[in-house]
Design a protein around this motif. Structure first.
Motif, mmCIF file in Angstrom:
data_model
loop_
_atom_site.group_PDB
_atom_site.id
_atom_site.type_symbol
_atom_site.label_atom_id
_atom_site.label_comp_id
_atom_site.label_asym_id
_atom_site.label_seq_id
_atom_site.Cartn_x
_atom_site.Cartn_y
_atom_site.Cartn_z
ATOM 1 N N LEU A 79 0.858 -1.176 0.000
ATOM 2 C CA LEU A 79 0.000 0.000 0.000
ATOM 3 C C LEU A 79 0.898 1.232 0.000
ATOM 4 N N ASP A 80 0.459 2.271 -0.675
ATOM 5 C CA ASP A 80 1.235 3.506 -0.763
ATOM 6 C C ASP A 80 1.077 4.277 0.551
ATOM 7 N N ILE A 150 -3.231 -8.470 9.044
ATOM 8 C CA ILE A 150 -2.841 -7.406 8.128
ATOM 9 C C ILE A 150 -1.319 -7.365 8.009
ATOM 10 N N ARG A 151 -0.626 -7.604 9.099
ATOM 11 C CA ARG A 151 0.844 -7.619 9.077
ATOM 12 C C ARG A 151 1.346 -8.618 8.027
ATOM 13 N N ASN A 155 3.613 -6.304 2.356
ATOM 14 C CA ASN A 155 5.060 -6.448 2.224
ATOM 15 C C ASN A 155 5.781 -5.146 2.587
ATOM 16 N N ASN A 156 5.014 -4.131 3.006
ATOM 17 C CA ASN A 156 5.614 -2.898 3.523
ATOM 18 C C ASN A 156 4.939 -2.502 4.847
ATOM 19 N N SER A 161 2.377 0.925 8.920
ATOM 20 C CA SER A 161 2.203 1.135 10.358
ATOM 21 C C SER A 161 2.559 2.568 10.744
ATOM 22 N N ALA A 162 3.664 3.064 10.230
ATOM 23 C CA ALA A 162 4.083 4.442 10.526
ATOM 24 C C ALA A 162 3.092 5.461 9.949
#
Length: 177
Positions: A79-80, A150-151, A155-156, A161-162
């Motif tokens: 996801l962007d 979701i984790r 792959n990012n 999370s941030a």
């Protein structure tokens, strides 16, 4: 008692927005019932949406059926993080607009999460709502393709999370897909 005739179709949010005449036509009909399927975890909805192009390419449809082999299908997405909060807010707005659009219809809202976690109960409530004999045995051929967390679906993960940290969407990171 008697025969029951029903016609159903799926109208996605963007389709309803692209074809405003469809809602007008439906409003002119009598006895329309609307089932509004929503996801409570909007982050999981974006994860699933990100998987659709891959499914369309491989199976020519946006879902996986029990008869399909998913062996080598990559099940993580990216996801962007720069657009993520805006995308989540836009999805929230689409859901709210849909709720407003169906306000005049006889409707029921069910969640994807209830459909997955409590399928028998959810389907029974839908059959009751539609006035269909609850003895009908419904069975889905759809298969869950994303990992439960979701984790594991991203792959990012650290970037996502941030991006949602300290937003109303942060709690969605801990939920299942």
């Amino acid at each position: 008692p008697g025969s029951f005739r029903a016609v159903g179709f799926k109208l996605k949010y963007q389709q309803a927005e692209s074809y405003p005449g469809a809602m007008g036509y439906l409003r002119e009909q009598s006895r329309i019932k609307v089932i509004h399927l929503v996801r409570t975890n909007l982050l999981a909805a974006l994860v699933s949406s990100a998987m659709i192009p891959r499914l369309l390419k491989r199976y020519r449809r946006p879902n996986l059926l029990s008869s399909d082999s998913a062996g080598s299908l990559e099940r993580t997405v990216r996801l962007d993080p720069d657009k993520l909060v805006d995308d989540l807010q836009e999805l929230e707005l689409r859901i709210d607009r849909a709720r407003q659009a169906i306000a005049g219809f006889d409707s029921i809202e069910i969640t994807y999460e209830n459909l997955v976690d409590r399928p028998a109960t959810t389907c029974r409530s839908l059959l009751d709502f539609l006035g269909v004999d609850p003895c009908v045995d419904l069975e889905s051929r759809s298969v869950k393709i994303m990992p439960r967390s979701i984790r594991d679906s991203l792959n990012n993960w650290s970037e996502v999370s941030a991006a949602v940290k300290r937003t109303p969407y942060a709690s969605m990171l801990d939920e299942e897909c």
